[in-house]
Design a protein around this motif. Structure first.
Motif: not given
Length: 367
Positions: A97-102, A51-59, A74-76
């Motif tokens: 496998d998944m990411c969170f773009p704007s 997973i590719l995501n912003w920092g501190e953007y999930i519990d 999960v590799n975050y």
């Protein structure tokens, strides 16, 4: 897009999770103890999920719970900008496998044929996403074919009510000389130029070079009034009373208001940006089954409620909203009314015209 500055937020309920995670009897009697809103159970999928995501953007405890439920490791990996994510997804050796773009980056990814259409049959919890939010995201992902909203919010002005006496109703206050040296602007080309365009009465996605030039000159003229351009450093500054106001994302503003009761947030009457960070699956994804399972997991009402309580950004999930208390649902910062959203616009991809924005931004920063 939106990066969190957490001051110690949510209460962890690990014992409740442990007690409930193996139940197949649906929601717990006490809503605060439920693990899954609909008694969802996940098959053992196994493998790894990158997973590719912003920092501190999930519990982070939710990642642990998903791993326990599915057997997936999960590799975050954290990213710092949409542009960084875009480079990684365009790479021939992309591992995510998944990411969170704007929103505007999603338009680029779709145009570049880099995304996998979502299989909605594998995401039954899509039913929990608010229709009005899907109507907005449809503007950058027609039919919501490739993405689903994860978090959303607005851009506005966070201000100290003991230092700012008048109502904050216009972006024009950012050019008020009596606040010289007390004004933080956001260090972002689209955000700072965008709100200036709105103040001037223009579209924040304009492709008119003359309008960009007017915004550039107004921001250059603002320099003597600015405390500076900032990001994370603005928030402790305004929380500690070192600045009168700052242009901030609503989620960050909500956290700051939790720390200092003298702070208030406003979306000016000229309008602003309403942003969305959506979840997508790249075409190069290896564990597509786990990616869909994780998207479904995040959209479970109880899970989504836990997540938004942890990061303080607004959830598009109605089943989660139904579980939140008045502190969240009653806040116009977290839950802005329709009249605020009606004057807000999402950012769209500017194509090659982005170079005009970048040139203006370089001139602003060099002055």
């Amino acid at each position: 897009m939106k990066k969190i500055f957490c001051f110690a937020l949510a209460i962890m309920m690990l014992s409740a999770f442990a007690a409930c995670s193996n139940s197949s009897d649906g929601p717990a009697a006490n809503g605060g103890n439920e693990v899954f809103a609909d008694g969802d159970q996940y098959d053992q999928i196994g493998g790894e999920l990158n997973i590719l995501n912003w920092g501190e953007y999930i519990d982070p405890e939710l990642i642990t719970l998903f791993e326990e439920e599915t057997g997936v490791k999960v590799n975050y990996v954290e990213m710092t900008s949409n542009e960084e994510m875009l480079i990684k997804l365009k790479s021939s050796d992309c591992v995510y496998d998944m990411c969170f773009p704007s929103e505007y980056i999603i338009e680029q990814l779709i145009a570049s044929d880099l995304l996998l259409p979502l299989d909605m049959d594998k995401i039954p919890n899509v039913k929990n996403i608010m229709q009005d939010k899907l109507e907005i995201t449809d503007s950058f992902d027609p039919g919501n074919k490739y993405s689903l909203p994860y978090m959303w919010g607005t851009v506005g002005i966070l201000y100290n009510t003991t230092m700012v006496e008048e109502p904050v109703t216009s972006w024009g206050i950012l050019w008020d000389e009596k606040y010289a040296g007390q004004i933080w602007m956001y260090d972002s080309v689209r955000d700072s130029i965008g709100i200036t365009l709105k103040y001037l009465g223009y579209d924040l996605n304009t492709r008119n070079a003359d309008e960009i030039a007017q915004a550039r000159e107004l921001l250059i003229a603002q320099k003597p009034l600015r405390k500076g351009f900032g990001t994370d450093n603005m928030r402790p500054s305004i929380v500690n009373g070192k600045a009168a106001m700052a242009v901030l994302y609503s989620g960050d503003a909500f956290v700051c208001m939790d720390e200092n009761e003298d702070l208030a947030y406003a979306v000016p009457e000229e309008g602003s940006n309403v942003w969305f960070d959506n979840v997508v699956i790249p075409k190069s994804a290896k564990n597509i089954e786990a990616a869909h399972a994780f998207i479904n997991f995040l959209n479970d009402g109880a899970i989504a409620a836990r997540n938004t309580e942890y990061i303080y950004y607004s959830t598009p999930n109605q089943a989660a909203m139904d579980r939140l208390d008045e502190y969240f649902t009653g806040s116009e910062t977290y839950n802005p009314p329709k009249e605020v959203l009606d004057r807000c616009t999402v950012f769209h991809d500017l194509g090659d015209f982005v170079s005009v924005y970048n040139e203006a931004w370089n001139a602003i920063k060099m002055k």
